[in-house]
Design a protein around this motif. Sequence first.
Motif, PDB file in Angstrom:
ATOM      1  N   GLU A   6       0.832  -1.199   0.000  1.00 17.90           N
ATOM      2  CA  GLU A   6       0.000   0.000   0.000  1.00 17.90           C
ATOM      3  C   GLU A   6       0.867   1.249   0.000  1.00 17.90           C
ATOM      4  O   GLU A   6       1.996   1.249   0.506  1.00 17.90           O
ATOM      5  CB  GLU A   6      -0.901   0.045   1.248  1.00 17.90           C
ATOM      6  CG  GLU A   6      -1.852  -1.113   1.401  1.00 17.90           C
ATOM      7  CD  GLU A   6      -1.344  -2.150   2.371  1.00 17.90           C
ATOM      8  OE1 GLU A   6      -2.170  -2.874   2.960  1.00 17.90           O
ATOM      9  OE2 GLU A   6      -0.113  -2.252   2.537  1.00 17.90           O
ATOM     10  N   ARG A  19      -5.645   9.624  -1.993  1.00 15.08           N
ATOM     11  CA  ARG A  19      -5.863   8.426  -2.784  1.00 15.08           C
ATOM     12  C   ARG A  19      -4.838   7.378  -2.369  1.00 15.08           C
ATOM     13  O   ARG A  19      -3.622   7.598  -2.496  1.00 15.08           O
ATOM     14  CB  ARG A  19      -5.747   8.683  -4.283  1.00 15.08           C
ATOM     15  CG  ARG A  19      -6.165   7.450  -5.091  1.00 15.08           C
ATOM     16  CD  ARG A  19      -6.178   7.681  -6.584  1.00 15.08           C
ATOM     17  NE  ARG A  19      -4.845   7.564  -7.170  1.00 15.08           N
ATOM     18  CZ  ARG A  19      -4.634   7.223  -8.444  1.00 15.08           C
ATOM     19  NH1 ARG A  19      -5.659   6.992  -9.255  1.00 15.08           N
ATOM     20  NH2 ARG A  19      -3.405   7.166  -8.909  1.00 15.08           N
ATOM     21  N   SER A  21      -3.166   3.621  -2.855  1.00 12.84           N
ATOM     22  CA  SER A  21      -2.919   2.626  -3.897  1.00 12.84           C
ATOM     23  C   SER A  21      -2.422   1.346  -3.247  1.00 12.84           C
ATOM     24  O   SER A  21      -1.789   1.376  -2.187  1.00 12.84           O
ATOM     25  CB  SER A  21      -1.864   3.119  -4.885  1.00 12.84           C
ATOM     26  OG  SER A  21      -2.260   4.305  -5.528  1.00 12.84           O
ATOM     27  N   CYS A  22      -2.701   0.245  -3.903  1.00 12.21           N
ATOM     28  CA  CYS A  22      -2.221  -1.052  -3.422  1.00 12.21           C
ATOM     29  C   CYS A  22      -1.782  -1.848  -4.650  1.00 12.21           C
ATOM     30  O   CYS A  22      -2.608  -2.204  -5.494  1.00 12.21           O
ATOM     31  CB  CYS A  22      -3.309  -1.777  -2.670  1.00 12.21           C
ATOM     32  SG  CYS A  22      -2.879  -3.478  -2.212  1.00 12.21           S
ATOM     33  N   ARG A  72     -10.100  -0.327  -9.549  1.00 13.26           N
ATOM     34  CA  ARG A  72      -8.933  -1.162  -9.817  1.00 13.26           C
ATOM     35  C   ARG A  72      -8.514  -1.012 -11.268  1.00 13.26           C
ATOM     36  O   ARG A  72      -9.331  -0.705 -12.149  1.00 13.26           O
ATOM     37  CB  ARG A  72      -9.235  -2.626  -9.501  1.00 13.26           C
ATOM     38  CG  ARG A  72     -10.289  -3.259 -10.371  1.00 13.26           C
ATOM     39  CD  ARG A  72     -10.695  -4.632  -9.821  1.00 13.26           C
ATOM     40  NE  ARG A  72      -9.589  -5.580  -9.829  1.00 13.26           N
ATOM     41  CZ  ARG A  72      -9.570  -6.692  -9.089  1.00 13.26           C
ATOM     42  NH1 ARG A  72     -10.585  -6.981  -8.285  1.00 13.26           N
ATOM     43  NH2 ARG A  72      -8.532  -7.513  -9.155  1.00 13.26           N
ATOM     44  N   THR A  78      -3.244  -3.068  -9.674  1.00 16.41           N
ATOM     45  CA  THR A  78      -3.376  -2.079  -8.619  1.00 16.41           C
ATOM     46  C   THR A  78      -4.845  -1.818  -8.294  1.00 16.41           C
ATOM     47  O   THR A  78      -5.681  -1.740  -9.202  1.00 16.41           O
ATOM     48  CB  THR A  78      -2.688  -0.769  -9.024  1.00 16.41           C
ATOM     49  OG1 THR A  78      -1.299  -1.029  -9.292  1.00 16.41           O
ATOM     50  CG2 THR A  78      -2.770   0.256  -7.908  1.00 16.41           C
ATOM     51  N   TYR A  80      -7.258   0.941  -5.959  1.00 12.42           N
ATOM     52  CA  TYR A  80      -7.195   2.284  -5.408  1.00 12.42           C
ATOM     53  C   TYR A  80      -8.347   2.514  -4.430  1.00 12.42           C
ATOM     54  O   TYR A  80      -9.395   1.886  -4.516  1.00 12.42           O
ATOM     55  CB  TYR A  80      -7.296   3.322  -6.526  1.00 12.42           C
ATOM     56  CG  TYR A  80      -6.267   3.170  -7.608  1.00 12.42           C
ATOM     57  CD1 TYR A  80      -6.573   2.492  -8.792  1.00 12.42           C
ATOM     58  CD2 TYR A  80      -4.989   3.679  -7.451  1.00 12.42           C
ATOM     59  CE1 TYR A  80      -5.632   2.341  -9.797  1.00 12.42           C
ATOM     60  CE2 TYR A  80      -4.037   3.538  -8.451  1.00 12.42           C
ATOM     61  CZ  TYR A  80      -4.363   2.871  -9.617  1.00 12.42           C
ATOM     62  OH  TYR A  80      -3.412   2.723 -10.606  1.00 12.42           O
TER      63      TYR A  80
END
Length: 124
Positions: A6, A19, A21-22, A72, A78, A80
């Motif tokens: 993340e 925001r 992200s992963c 996504r 990724t 989000y």
Amino acid sequence: QVQLVESGGGLVQVGGSLRLSCAASGRTFSTYVMGWFRQAPGKEREFVAAVSRSGGITSYADSVKGRFTISRDNAKNTVYLQMKSLKPEDTAVYYCAVDVAVSPSSVAGRYDYWGQGTQVTVSS
């Protein structure tokens, strides 16, 4: 084995936006349901949002509905979490997670892999 990383957390004022992200490892990201959870100090981990494998189905906790958006990008592996109108009660460590099942779930125990978390702090 899936690894999740993340990013995007930080300190923001009330009413601000962030925001998260992963990024996920592996070639089968598009086959996973993805979820976001959060855990505040002294509280249990709670569901925030989840998205289906294609991105077409989403679900949210009542506390974030209308303020947070999960999405996504399967080409980038990724997921989000766009967070708007942030409140002090949104302060927590936010985790993304993978569920190898078919449909999005709000149950943490359903998720198979977890990231290390990213801190979000909303100051008043």
